[in-house]
Design a protein around this motif. Sequence first.
Motif, mmCIF file in Angstrom:
data_model
loop_
_atom_site.group_PDB
_atom_site.id
_atom_site.type_symbol
_atom_site.label_atom_id
_atom_site.label_comp_id
_atom_site.label_asym_id
_atom_site.label_seq_id
_atom_site.Cartn_x
_atom_site.Cartn_y
_atom_site.Cartn_z
ATOM 1 N N ALA A 1 0.952 -1.110 0.075
ATOM 2 C CA ALA A 1 0.109 -0.202 0.032
ATOM 3 C C ALA A 1 0.834 1.344 -0.003
ATOM 4 O O ALA A 1 0.513 2.167 -0.538
ATOM 5 N N VAL A 2 1.950 1.282 0.888
ATOM 6 C CA VAL A 2 2.855 2.410 0.786
ATOM 7 C C VAL A 2 3.480 2.635 -0.495
ATOM 8 O O VAL A 2 3.694 3.505 -0.834
ATOM 9 N N ALA A 3 4.046 1.448 -1.242
ATOM 10 C CA ALA A 3 4.681 1.679 -2.503
ATOM 11 C C ALA A 3 3.624 1.997 -3.421
ATOM 12 O O ALA A 3 4.084 3.002 -4.397
ATOM 13 N N GLU A 4 2.095 1.847 -3.558
ATOM 14 C CA GLU A 4 1.232 1.978 -4.442
ATOM 15 C C GLU A 4 1.194 3.880 -4.139
ATOM 16 O O GLU A 4 0.851 4.679 -5.171
ATOM 17 N N THR A 5 1.073 3.997 -2.819
ATOM 18 C CA THR A 5 0.920 5.403 -2.489
ATOM 19 C C THR A 5 2.161 6.319 -3.105
ATOM 20 O O THR A 5 1.867 7.556 -3.384
ATOM 21 N N ALA A 6 3.314 5.826 -2.945
ATOM 22 C CA ALA A 6 4.347 6.582 -3.285
ATOM 23 C C ALA A 6 4.453 6.800 -4.881
ATOM 24 O O ALA A 6 4.741 8.058 -5.173
#
Length: 401
Positions: free
Chosen positions: A249-254
């Motif tokens: 989820a963090v990678a997608e938001t980045a």
Amino acid sequence: LYLVDGPVDRDRLDRALRTVVARHAALRTTFDPDRTERPVGDAFTLDGFPDEDHDSFARIQRAVPFDLDNGPLLRVHHGIRGDGRTSVLIGLHHISADAGTSDLLWDELEAAYHGSPLPELRTTVAAHGQWQRDNVEGSAQYWAGRRVDIGDADPPRFATPEIPEPDGYLNVPATVTTRELTATGVTPFAVSLTGAGIAFGAFSREGHVELGVTASRKDHPDIAPAIGYFLNTLPLDLDVDPASSVRDAVAETARLVADFLPHRAYPYSRMVADARRAGERIPDISLMLAYERLAPTSFGEFDADHEILASGSSVADLTLFVQERGDLLLLGAEYRGSTVGEAAARMVLEAFDSALTAACRRPNRTVGELWSDLPGPDLVGAPLGEVETVAGRIARHAAHS
């Protein structure tokens, strides 16, 4: 409110204020129809504290309204505390300067007070704004492409107070540190945006969240030393998959952050106008996230500390704040008491802290697992006006018994 570990001479502070205010039109310009630039002497006030309780006075003063038509929009109070430190309370309307440029204001006051050179101003706020307006066509297309109609998607819903409450602000130290956010390998802002999406999404259970974020429009080196309001609100829609790991989820938001940052200067007001012309739904920013990096402060040879005192009036239903103070990370929630209330704001703030902790320390957990640890939908998550608060439930049960 700045606390300086030593004496600050009032007359020298007055001269420093005059020097800085003369340099920056944003500190002199009122918001009457003609946007009048006031004389330096009329653009600010410098007064003492009425008594020794500087902290209580500062909290009262933050709620005193400004006269936007006539000014002044900068109010400064100076006084010596009982422990020998100096209090300098800088009251500045948010329409004149944002938190980042408020740090610049303090730095320039320190430099002018001690006779140090001030940075060259190579452009003005007005000229920079015009430059941005001349270079936003590609951004107009970008934001038009991001407008989506989410139809029947279930927005986050919170327990409405039985009796409307005053607006309020909660703040707590985060469980994690700034260093831990940075160690995730993406920007602390991207981690925080993921955490906000998870926290808000917990109260819709659908994983689709619309929220606004504040982003600086200072995108040219010549405007870096200018004081003014440079924040823009960007409407985002996040899809948080409950089956996804927090790391993913963090990678997608980045990736989302890298996508929208080049277009951050396109004004939100124009996004609204564009949506109306197209007959589309206006982007929803009733939920917000603001990330602030508070620079370490000093005053000459003296150490100094400072605290941002918000006015106490919420501009959105619920805004989550992240404040960096060196390695210390502070979390805040500003809420509108008529629609959210303190109990729901506290739940969201706890969920936000849990999401940030998982991103740093347990990134393999799924979003759904995090949600399962949070308060159930019997307390939060039903439509506004249809939720019975804990206190109300207890009172009803006691009356029935």
